[in-house]
Design an enzyme around this catalytic site. Structure first.
Site, mmCIF file in Angstrom:
data_model
loop_
_atom_site.group_PDB
_atom_site.id
_atom_site.type_symbol
_atom_site.label_atom_id
_atom_site.label_comp_id
_atom_site.label_asym_id
_atom_site.label_seq_id
_atom_site.Cartn_x
_atom_site.Cartn_y
_atom_site.Cartn_z
ATOM 1 N N TYR A 291 37.989 34.799 36.128
ATOM 2 C CA TYR A 291 37.488 36.028 37.157
ATOM 3 C C TYR A 291 36.139 36.647 36.619
ATOM 4 O O TYR A 291 35.315 36.688 37.455
ATOM 5 C CB TYR A 291 38.717 36.970 37.371
ATOM 6 N N LYS B 147 32.669 36.433 38.140
ATOM 7 C CA LYS B 147 31.858 37.630 38.531
ATOM 8 C C LYS B 147 30.525 37.790 37.934
ATOM 9 O O LYS B 147 29.608 38.486 38.263
ATOM 10 C CB LYS B 147 32.819 38.855 38.440
HETATM 11 P P1 NAD Z 1 41.800 41.450 48.964
HETATM 12 O O1 NAD Z 1 42.531 40.401 48.395
HETATM 13 O O2 NAD Z 1 42.494 42.285 49.678
HETATM 14 O O3 NAD Z 1 40.595 40.680 49.918
HETATM 15 C C1 NAD Z 1 39.800 39.571 49.605
HETATM 16 C C2 NAD Z 1 39.715 38.861 50.737
HETATM 17 O O4 NAD Z 1 38.915 37.608 50.477
HETATM 18 C C3 NAD Z 1 41.200 38.573 51.767
HETATM 19 O O5 NAD Z 1 40.744 38.917 53.051
HETATM 20 C C4 NAD Z 1 40.890 37.074 51.462
HETATM 21 O O6 NAD Z 1 41.758 36.253 52.617
HETATM 22 C C5 NAD Z 1 39.524 36.631 51.334
HETATM 23 N N1 NAD Z 1 39.370 35.288 50.763
HETATM 24 C C6 NAD Z 1 39.733 34.750 49.744
HETATM 25 N N2 NAD Z 1 39.322 33.582 49.888
HETATM 26 C C7 NAD Z 1 38.750 33.072 50.884
HETATM 27 C C8 NAD Z 1 37.808 32.205 51.340
HETATM 28 N N3 NAD Z 1 38.089 31.013 50.575
HETATM 29 N N4 NAD Z 1 37.189 32.232 52.425
HETATM 30 C C9 NAD Z 1 37.064 33.398 53.075
HETATM 31 N N5 NAD Z 1 37.739 34.572 52.809
HETATM 32 C C10 NAD Z 1 38.526 34.337 51.644
HETATM 33 O O7 NAD Z 1 40.913 42.113 47.572
HETATM 34 P P2 NAD Z 1 39.974 43.100 47.791
HETATM 35 O O8 NAD Z 1 40.351 44.038 46.567
HETATM 36 O O9 NAD Z 1 39.689 43.648 49.134
HETATM 37 O O10 NAD Z 1 38.594 42.430 47.137
HETATM 38 C C11 NAD Z 1 37.345 42.004 47.775
HETATM 39 C C12 NAD Z 1 36.228 41.711 46.769
HETATM 40 O O11 NAD Z 1 36.233 42.850 45.853
HETATM 41 C C13 NAD Z 1 36.513 40.618 45.781
HETATM 42 O O12 NAD Z 1 35.450 39.724 45.790
HETATM 43 C C14 NAD Z 1 37.196 41.196 44.626
HETATM 44 O O13 NAD Z 1 36.949 40.094 43.459
HETATM 45 C C15 NAD Z 1 36.057 42.503 44.382
HETATM 46 N N6 NAD Z 1 36.741 43.357 43.473
HETATM 47 C C16 NAD Z 1 37.856 43.933 43.729
HETATM 48 C C17 NAD Z 1 38.274 44.926 43.139
HETATM 49 C C18 NAD Z 1 39.763 45.780 43.187
HETATM 50 O O14 NAD Z 1 39.896 46.450 42.189
HETATM 51 N N7 NAD Z 1 40.245 45.795 44.376
HETATM 52 C C19 NAD Z 1 37.686 45.177 41.681
HETATM 53 C C20 NAD Z 1 36.569 44.551 41.685
HETATM 54 C C21 NAD Z 1 36.031 43.415 42.578
#
Ligand code: NAD
Length: 250
Positions: A157, A161
Site C-alpha cells: 500500500y 501511495k
Molecule cells: P473505501 O474502501 O470505502 O473506498 C474505496 C472505493 O474504491 C470503493 O468504492 C471501491 O469499490 C473502489 N474501488 C476499488 N477498486 C476499484 C477499481 N478497480 N475500480 C473502481 N473502483 C474501485 O475506502 P476509502 O477510505 O473511502 O478510500 C478512498 C481512498 O482514500 C483510497 O484511495 C484510499 O487508499 C485512500 N485513503 C483512505 C484512508 C482512510 O483512512 N480511509 C487513508 C488514506 C488514504
C-alpha cells in the site's frame, strides 16, 4: 473566474462509498456535473447519485474497473460523450491487502499496486489529451500518509501511495504549460470500510499519534480536494496536502 465548480465536469473514481462519495457530493454541491465511477457496488454508487440529485445536483454513474486501461478509457469516453469535455479527475479508487512482507503473497502485492497506482496511470493517460485540447484540467490523486511516512504491514500500500506522489509530481511538470494542475491529497486515518479490518489495538495506537486527538472525517478530505479542484488554485501544482490531524509533519 469560476470560484465554485459550476458546470465543471468531474469524474470521481471509486465513489460508491467512503471518501469518494464524500468528494462526489461536495463537488456536486458546488455545481459540478459529477460522473460517479464504481467497479462492483452499483447499489452504493446509485446511492451517491441519489444523494446528489435529492439536493438539486447533477450526477450520473458509470461502471468501470479503473485498474484496467481499456475500462478507464471507457469511463473517460463516457464522460466526454455525455458532457463534451472533462475538467476535473479525482483518482480515489483504492484498496488494501495488509500483511507483513514475510507473509505477503505476490498477488497481494500485485493487486494493490494495480488498483491504487496503475488505475491512476490509466485514468490520467486517458484524460490527458482531452484536457490538453481544452487547455484546462484539475487532477487530484488520493494518496495516503502511509506513502509518506510508511506503515508496518503496508509495504504494498505504501509503495503504491508513494508511487502516486512521484507520478503526480512528474505529470504536474508535463501538464503545467497546458493549464492542467496535478496535486495530491494524503489522508491520515479516516474511518471507512477500508479501515474496518484494523484491530482495536491498532486503531488506538494510531489515535495516540494524532496531535489533533481524533480521527478524520471523509468530508475533511473532500474539502482539501475541493481546494485543488477550483479555478483559484491554478497556480498550485505538484503539491501534497496531508489531511491527517497532524500525524505526519515535515
Ligand atoms: P473505501 O474502501 O470505502 O473506498 C474505496 C472505493 O474504491 C470503493 O468504492 C471501491 O469499490 C473502489 N474501488 C476499488 N477498486 C476499484 C477499481 N478497480 N475500480 C473502481 N473502483 C474501485 O475506502 P476509502 O477510505 O473511502 O478510500 C478512498 C481512498 O482514500 C483510497 O484511495 C484510499 O487508499 C485512500 N485513503 C483512505 C484512508 C482512510 O483512512 N480511509 C487513508 C488514506 C488514504
Amino acid at each position: 473566474m469560476n470560484n465554485n465548480l459550476k458546470d465543471r465536469v468531474s469524474i470521481v473514481t471509486g465513489a460508491s462509498r467512503g471518501i469518494g462519495r464524500s468528494i462526489a457530493e461536495a463537488m456536486a454541491s458546488l455545481g459540478a456535473k459529477v460522473v460517479v465511477n464504481f467497479s462492483k457496488d452499483e447499489v452504493g454508487a446509485q446511492q451517491t447519485v441519489d444523494n446528489i440529485i435529492s439536493k438539486g445536483g447533477l450526477a450520473t454513474l458509470f461502471q468501470a474497473d479503473v485498474s484496467v486501461l481499456s475500462e478507464a478509457q471507457e469511463l473517460i469516453d463516457y464522460a466526454l460523450d455525455k458532457y463534451d469535455g472533462i475538467d476535473i479527475l479525482v483518482n480515489n479508487a483504492g484498496t488494501t491487502r495488509d500483511q507483513l512482507i514475510v507473509r505477503m503473497s505476490e498477488d497481494d502485492w500485485d493487486l494493490v499496486l494495480k488498483v491504487n497506482l496503475k488505475s491512476t496511470f490509466n485514468c490520467c493517460k486517458a484524460v490527458m489529451k482531452p484536457m490538453m485540447r481544452k487547455r484546462y484540467g484539475r487532477i487530484i490523486n488520493i494518496s495516503s500518509v502511509s506513502g509518506i511516512a510508511g506503515n508496518a504491514g503496508q509495504t504494498n500500500y505504501s509503495a503504491s501511495k508513494s508511487g502516486m506522489i512521484g507520478f503526480s509530481k512528474s505529470l504536474a511538470r508535463e501538464a503545467a504549460a497546458r493549464n492542467i494542475t496535478v496535486n495530491v491529497v494524503a489522508p491520515g486515518f479516516i474511518p471507512t470500510t477500508l479501515t474496518n479490518d484494523l484491530s482495536e489495538e491498532m486503531k488506538q495506537m494510531t489515535l495516540a499519534n494524532i496531535p489533533i486527538g481524533r480521527w478524520g472525517e471523509p468530508h475533511e478530505v473532500a474539502d482539501a480536494v475541493i481546494f485543488f479542484a477550483r479555478d483559484v488554485s491554478g497556480y498550485v501544482t505538484g503539491q501534497v496536502i496531508n489531511v491527517d490531524g497532524g500525524m505526519v509533519m515535515f
